[in-house]
Design an enzyme around this catalytic site. Structure first.
Site, PDB file in Angstrom:
ATOM      1  N   CYS A  50       0.834  -1.217   0.000  1.00  8.98           N
ATOM      2  CA  CYS A  50       0.000   0.000   0.000  1.00  8.98           C
ATOM      3  C   CYS A  50       0.862   1.258   0.000  1.00  8.98           C
ATOM      4  O   CYS A  50       0.372   2.346  -0.278  1.00  8.98           O
ATOM      5  CB  CYS A  50      -0.960  -0.003   1.183  1.00  8.98           C
ATOM      6  SG  CYS A  50      -0.175   0.203   2.786  1.00  8.98           S
ATOM      7  N   GLU A1243     -19.145 -14.465  22.384  1.00 10.35           N
ATOM      8  CA  GLU A1243     -18.999 -13.202  23.109  1.00 10.35           C
ATOM      9  C   GLU A1243     -18.595 -13.332  24.585  1.00 10.35           C
ATOM     10  O   GLU A1243     -17.750 -12.573  25.058  1.00 10.35           O
ATOM     11  CB  GLU A1243     -20.310 -12.408  23.012  1.00 10.35           C
ATOM     12  CG  GLU A1243     -20.562 -11.920  21.604  1.00 10.35           C
ATOM     13  CD  GLU A1243     -21.972 -11.411  21.402  1.00 10.35           C
ATOM     14  OE1 GLU A1243     -22.146 -10.198  21.299  1.00 10.35           O
ATOM     15  OE2 GLU A1243     -22.901 -12.248  21.349  1.00 10.35           O
TER      16      GLU A1243
HETATM   17  S1  FES Z   1      -2.959  -1.986   4.010  1.00 14.26           S
HETATM   18 FE1  FES Z   1      -0.855  -1.822   3.820  1.00 14.26          FE
HETATM   19  S2  FES Z   1      -0.179  -2.065   5.825  1.00 14.26           S
HETATM   20 FE2  FES Z   1      -2.330  -1.936   6.052  1.00 14.26          FE
END
Ligand code: FES
Ligand SMILES: Cc1cc2nc3c(=O)[nH]c(=O)nc-3n(C[C@H](O)[C@H](O)[C@H](O)COP(=O)(O)OP(=O)(O)OC[C@H]3O[C@@H](n4cnc5c(N)ncnc54)[C@H](O)[C@@H]3O)c2cc1C
Ligand code: FES
Length: 1315
Positions: A50, A1243
């Site tokens: 990401c 839970e």
């Molecule tokens: S989506 Fe890349 S580290 Fe969380």
């Protein structure tokens, strides 16, 4: 474009998941392999896709979990072991976990360690655990994942691994090894294919013009490039090293040009010489660590190497492995210099007297780190080339009278010990100390005291303190004065959170550094003495040893052996067996499909919400900043787009609706105002940040932001009378009988965010009368029951309006802001009790903050009282108000209401014990229910034999050695000043309701079985249990040939049209009720098939399942059966029991809590699947620890959530769970009204985490009592604050405990030593 975006949108590989987009969760990890043709070497590193820019991986190979194996070609042993160790629940984190482990394996195999035995790798247990230290999992509680990883380690003791489906308890080690899915370290996956090597050799380069990506290969080229670009109409340029900075700054803007610094050789040097070590700016933190750890002069460890190693060990706590693998030293320092990033590296380099080299247009400059940091933010064209850490030569002892040494130490107080969390404060100290041989006195010749990350622009040196200490002999008085000075020097800027706490950390760290140098203080600061203090008085060898294992005492080893005890019920096989979770290997290999993995239909658009930032205001307009629509945007959908005959409803519970969008008024911060629709998710997200909302608050009443205000203005949700629980007994009478009373004590509880790993997502197709959803769900914990509906509704509205498919995957920030989460509340209680600790009456006033819409909130009083009644209060009365406030509506979160109520009950018990100065465990025992009192409190009490709590209460005391360990804890506390321990045992009584549930079973002509149930598989193992039940129920036909029915059964996701009355998947009982519905359907099929089977048997002697089914098809038997299970009214509610013992250590200097051990016993009746139940118990328990100890879901004064990222919201990680978790699944035998005698477990075990909280409280109490003994006037009594995050714990232990201690110590110096 990031690598993640590329993989997910341009390739079929969907295993890389988006969990946070900021480097904080590990869901997106891939293995990046780089080939160096000169030395013919492949470098393999895990990276967060990401944050990795696509252009930066040109010429590299990427391995995702799909690349390791799959269902078609065969799974990799990592996938198989993850499945077999029950390490996957919802499966959203699993691909990232698998790659983290794979990366560690690949790199371990490259070492020259001895050849491992067959089936194992060269990985060590510690490395295996640390491999996943940066990966978040919200379901499992990590223990099972750690086991799967450790099963590859050469030094693992298989006895230490928990429940798995490979071997049975007691089997010998060789058999165990043979059962593990095979792993051959010689024959591993090639991470860099040959064809790519050829391409790399032929220098396959990107077309810079086309991609706006530049790869200069010398400083000169870099400079001329910068010059050329600068002259080019002020084009926006970005210098890029690892690009991980984007995780913090969320830089969404597009640049015209990107200049990659990583190919400039001058920037990537690592050089060591007599003067020190030089590290190029683009050297990654991982490589810097390696270089700093490498010794140069073998035999004697010089002072400078000690310094280097300490720096390396501190760097290992920065972020996580996969961030350190690409994040550079230079990038970190530039973020600190230009943008005040709270850097760890800047602080340590500052203390170590380092320099940086920078170049501007024409000039090279060498600056001290201090000068570098203090300069105004450097221009964007200035390049940092390298840092130089000087070599600290051993001090020559010119005078035989004294010994002189250099000491260097680093500190860091952060919510997670192993990193993946920014520190509240960091520090590094370097000192030259001399010790007179005759007197033993110690003086500081000079010192550097650096502090950072505490809410200051950049790391600083505490000059005044340094000056004060320089040349001084160390005495208690000097120490006292110096820490007072530090407290006054290290002061965060206005507006910094936990300001006083951060200053107190500086004091604590300096005390920790200097204290052991003063003999009589050293004696009591034993923890530090072991490591560092002894360095001043020991031999060189000892010093070497200390530094070689510098932080092993401080960097905790992670999990130690865990024990699991359970019974397998043979009666209803395969029900009762620890069958592995259905589809677990597919989750590991990344083949499991989540909503956002469905390929986008043609013409698909993407949505992003715009939310309000005001709690109560007129919305005058919602506009984009620019006149034209931002790039890619198609529309802005709001309530105005709702068709005329439609209503503005986003979701609806039995208590009322919640609007889809705000109309002219917004009623809470975080409310949906509109939906930006664009051609990609990224464009939609970017555009949502370009919206300006014009609010008008004139002539409006102020919003209701507190429950007190709600009471003042009578703003409540009505609770239907049948939902309002009944009082028990006569409280006035109970109060009259009491010897003691606590009146109107108050406590407050905050919220908690679900933190499912998969954010809310939906896909809507125009004119389809169903919404796509619910394939695999990446965790829910209540947050996807009602809160997912407006997301789907918004997509549906947009799809309808634009007549195109519309999908949406909320980003983490928006999800966190809108989620609502657990209900905060304020409680006032009065309690009456006898001298013996027996409570006679409890009266409670509870104000629940429900937010703006009813959601499930009117059910909260019912839920709460069900758990509150866990003790025999004598009499119980309550007034519970569900307050309507201008906050996001709170919703069900795992154990909604029960969690808070159980905690309130324990807090009352603690308060009573504290008032009576009694042992709290005995107050708990005295007030536990007998079956008679249970009957008085619960209509669902069941028969006496079913009340298993008292026996489990005794059993857990035995199995956890509670009494012996209580004594050991006392002894520990007597002997330690700065660490205190506490131990606590807590019971749980949790009422659940079984709800009507549909089920459908069909048999296909090949004998395979299709099952549909109303419940949703959210990772809780519902489908697995349902499969087992179908196999059990259909086996009643008793066909020949030993057909493995389990393998023939497939559960498919029903939708609301194919299976009506599915209801909500909540309240822990969906699995059992779905199982029962399936059993009923199967029963019908068995009844239909039995006559045929008997006839065939008579004719043919033996009948196999396949024969039976094909004959049934020929004879047109109806092989599909539906059922609707409606539980008996008298037995639909029942009680669950459990108990836990936890031991916790608290560090008084930092407020850090370490969970040493938890023992849990929980009654699952006859467990339907012990493996699944164990996973639920551990996962829930760890989530409970999160709520009580770690997760601070804070809002600003308008009620807008500000803990809106992985940076600010810390769920448990592998280093913040108990080091040992032992779980016993108690089999309480036959329960005639339960589904095959089973009981719920999703839970209730969460409530047992209170044992951790109250163990920490016990330790804090010890600390306060100790402080009392130092003459502090505050009473040590009872305190309650949730979550007990580090600043809270430290505050309770005394922010000024060091000052108080020293003052007391100085006062009593003349008297004999007390410790
Ligand atoms: S989506 Fe890349 S580290 Fe969380
Ligand atoms: C999840 C996460 C957790 C983290 N935790 C910590 C932590 O606990 N402690 C800590 O100290 N840090 C932490 N960090 C920060 C991390 O160390 C930095 O993000 C990283 O070191 C930056 O290096 P990079 O190569 O990725 O820089 P980039 O992101 O490529 O660059 C960062 C900035 O510096 C500029 N730049 C980069 N190199 C140069 C250069 N040579 N000359 C001039 N400008 C340059 C870039 O233009 C950009 O503006 C964390 C980061 C993440 C993502
Ligand atoms: S299994 Fe790890 S997040 Fe669900």
């Amino acid at each position: 474009m990031t690598l993640l975006e590329f993989l997910r949108t341009r390739t079929p590989f969907k295993s890389v998941k988006l969990g946070c987009g900021e480097g904080g969760c590990g869901a997106c990890i891939v293995l990046l392999s780089k080939y160096d043709p000169v030395i013919d070497h492949v470098e393999d590193l895990t990276v967060s896709s990401c944050l990795t820019l696509l252009c930066s991986v040109n010429g590299c190979a990427i391995t995702t979990t799909e690349g390791l194996g799959n269902s078609k070609d065969g799974f990799h042993s990592i996938h198989q072991r993850f499945a077999g160790f029950h390490s996957s629940q919802c499966g959203f984190c699993t691909p990232g976990m698998c790659i983290s482990l794979f990366g560690a394996l690949v790199n371990a195999e490259k070492t020259d360690r001895p050849k491992p035995s067959p089936g194992f790798s060269k990985l060590t247990v510690v490395e295996a655990e640390k491999a996943i230290a940066g990966n978040l999992c919200r379901c499992t509680g990590y223990r099972s994942i750690a086991d799967a990883c450790k099963s590859f380690a050469a030094d693992v003791d298989l006895e230490d691994l928990g429940l798995n489906c490979f071997w049975k308890k007691g089997e010998n080690p060789d058999v165990k090894v043979s059962r593990l899915p095979s792993y051959d370290h010689n024959n591993e996956i090639c991470t860099f294919p040959e064809f790519l090597k050829c391409e790399v050799k032929s220098s396959f380069l990107l077309d810079s013009q086309k991609s706006s990506w530049y790869n200069p290969v010398s400083v000169k080229e870099l400079q001329s490039l910068l010059k050329a670009i600068k002259g080019n109409n002020g084009a926006r340029i970005k210098l890029v090293a690892g690009n991980t900075g984007m995780g913090y700054y969320k830089d969404l803007q597009q640049y015209d040009k990107y200049i990659n610094l990583c190919h400039v050789p001058e920037l990537s040097i690592i050089g060591k010489d007599r003067t020190g070590i030089e590290i190029g700016a683009t050297v990654t933190i991982s490589k810097a660590i390696k270089a700093l750890k490498t010794e140069t002069n073998g035999e004697i460890l010089s002072e400078s190497e000690m310094v280097f190693k300490k720096i390396a060990f501190q760097m290992e706590k920065i972020a996580s492995q996969f961030v350190r693998n690409t994040g550079s030293v230079g990038g970190n320092l530039m973020m600190a210099q230009r943008k005040c990033f709270p850097s760890d590296i800047a602080t340590i380099l500052l203390a170590a007297g380092s320099f940086v080299n920078i170049i501007t247009d024409t000039m090279h400059e060498k600056l001290s780190v201090e000068d570098f940091l203090e300069r105004p933010p450097l221009d964007s064209e200035i390049i940092l080339t390298s840092v130089k850490i000087p070599k600290w030569e051993p001090i020559k002892n010119e005078c035989s009278e004294k010994d002189c040494k250099i000491l260097f130490e680093t500190y860091r107080a952060a919510p997670r010990p192993l990193g993946n969390a920014l520190p509240y404060l960091n520090a590094a100290f370097l000192a030259e100390v001399c010790r007179w041989k005759s007197s033993g006195e110690i003086a500081l010749n000079k010192c550097v005291l650096a502090f950072g990350a505490y809410g200051t622009k950049h790391s600083i040196r505490a000059r005044k303190v340094e000056e004060f200490l320089t040349g001084k002999k160390l005495t208690l008085d000097v120490l006292y004065e110096s820490i007072k000075l530090v407290g006054a020097s290290v002061v965060p800027e206005d507006g910094t959170t936990n300001s006083a706490y951060r200053s107190s950390l500086a004091v604590g760290f300096l005390f920790d550094f200097l204290g052991p140098l003063i003999d009589n203080v050293a004696k009591i600061s034993n923890h530090w003495l072991d490591n560092h203090g002894s360095a001043t008085i020991s031999t060189v060898d000892e010093v070497k040893q200390n530094y070689e294992q510098p932080d092993h005492a401080k960097v905790p080893t992670l999990l130690s052996l865990s024990k699991h005890v359970f019974e397998v019920t043979k009666e209803y096989q395969p029900v009762g067996e620890p069958v592995k979770k259905s589809g677990a290997a597919l989750q590991a290999s990344g083949e499991a499909i989540f909503v956002d993995d469905i390929p986008s239909p043609m013409n698909c658009l993407y949505g992003a919400f715009i939310y309000s930032t005001k709690p109560f205001a007129k919305v005058k307009s919602i506009k984009f900043k620019s006149k034209s629509l931002p790039y890619g945007v198609s529309a802005l959908i709001s309530f105005k787009d709702i068709p005329k005959d439609g209503e503005n409803i986003g979701s609806k519970s039995i208590f009322g609706p919640e609007p889809l969008f705000a109309d002219e008024m917004t009623r809470y911060a975080g409310e949906r105002l509109a939906l930006v629709v664009a051609d990609t998710q990224k464009h939609a997200d970017v555009a949502s940040n370009l919206v300006v909302v014009d609010y008008d608050m004139e002539n409006l009443e102020p919003p209701i932001l507190t429950v007190e205000e709600a009471v003042k203005r009578s703003s409540f949700f009505e609770v239907p009378p049948f939902f309002y629980p009944k009082q028990v007994g006569d409280v006035s009478k109970g109060m009259a009988e009491a010897d003691h009373k606590i009146l109107s004590a108050k406590m407050k509880l905050g919220s908690q965010y679900y933190f499912y790993m998969e954010n809310q997502s939906a896909l809507a197709l125009p004119d389809e009368d169903k919404l796509l959803g619910g394939l695999q769900v990446g965790g829910g914990f209540g947050g996807k029951a009602l809160k997912s509906i407006p997301v789907a509704t918004a997509c549906a509205l947009a799809a309808h309006t634009l007549q195109r498919p519309v999908r949406m995957y909320l980003n983490r920030k928006t999800d966190m802001i809108m989620a609502g989460g657990r209900h905060p509340m304020e409680i006032t209680y009065s309690v009456g009790f006898k001298y013996s600790g027996k409570i006679t009456a409890l009266q409670l006033d509870i104000l629940i903050n429900a937010g703006i819409s009813p959601d499930i909130s009117p059910a909260m009083p019912h839920n709460m009282v069900g758990a509150l009644k866990k003790y025999n209060w004598g009499a119980l009365s309550f007034d519970i108000k569900v307050c309507k406030t201008n906050h996001s509506s709170k919703s069900a979160m795992r154990g909604p209401g029960e969690t808070q109520a159980s905690l309130i009950a324990e807090a009352v018990i603690e308060h009573v014990a504290s008032t009576l100065s009694m042992d709290v465990d005995s107050v708990r025992s005295i007030n536990l229910h007998t079956h008679d009192s249970l009957k008085m409190f619960y209509v669902s009490s069941g028969e006496a034999l079913e009340y298993s709590l008292t026996s489990m209460w005794d059993k857990i005391a035995m199995s956890s050695s509670l009494n012996q360990r209580t004594e050991v804890v006392k002894e520990f506390n007597r002997n330690n000043v700065w660490q205190k321990r506490g131990i606590s045992r807590v019971p749980v009584v949790h009422e659940v309701i079984v709800r009507p549930t549909p089920g459908k079973v069909g048999i296909l002509s090949d004998g395979s079985v299709i099952v549909e149930v109303g419940g949703i598989e959210l990772g809780q193992g519902l489908w697995t249990k349902v499969k087992q039940m179908a196999a059990f129920a259909l086996s009643a036909i008793k066909c020949d040939g030993g057909v493995e029915l389990l393998d023939k059964i497939r559960v498919i996701q029903s939708d609301t049209l194919s299976l009506i009355q599915g209801g909500f998947t909540t309240g822990s009982t969906t699995s059992e009720s779905s199982c029962e519905a399936v059993r009923l359907s199967c029963k019908t099929l068995v009844e239909r098939l039995t006559p045929l089977k008997e006839r065939l048997q008579e004719q043919m002697g033996s009948v196999t399942w396949e024969m039976l089914i094909s004959q049934a098809y020929l004879e047109a038997l109806n092989l599909s059966a539906s059922s609707f299970f409606v539980p008996d009214l008298n037995s639909m509610q029942y009680l669950n029991y459990g108990a836990a013992v936890s031991e916790v250590e608290v560090n008084l200097l930092t407020g850090e809590t370490t969970f040493l051990r938890s023992d849990i016993i929980y009654d699952c009746g006859k467990s339907l699947n012990p493996a699944v139940d164990l996973g639920q118990i551990e996962g829930a328990f760890v989530q409970g620890i999160g709520f009580l100890m770690l997760e601070d879901y804070t809002t600003n004064s308008d009620g807008l959530v500000v803990a809106d990222s992985t940076w600010s919201y810390k769920i448990p990680t592998i280093d913040t769970i108990p080091k040992q978790i032992n779980v016993e699944i108690h089999n309480s035998g036959h329960h005639k009204n339960r589904v095959l005698s089973s009981k719920a477990c999703g839970e209730p075990p969460l409530l047992l985490a209170a044992s951790v909280y109250f163990a920490a409280q016990a330790a804090i109490k010890e600390a306060r009592e100790q402080m009392f003994s130092w003459g502090c006037r505050d009473q040590p009594g009872f305190n309650f604050q949730v979550p007990a995050i580090m600043p809270i714990v430290k505050e309770l232990c005394g922010l000024d405990c060091v000052e108080r201690y020293l003052k007391w110590k100085i006062g009593s110096e003349t008297s004999s030593e007390l410790y």
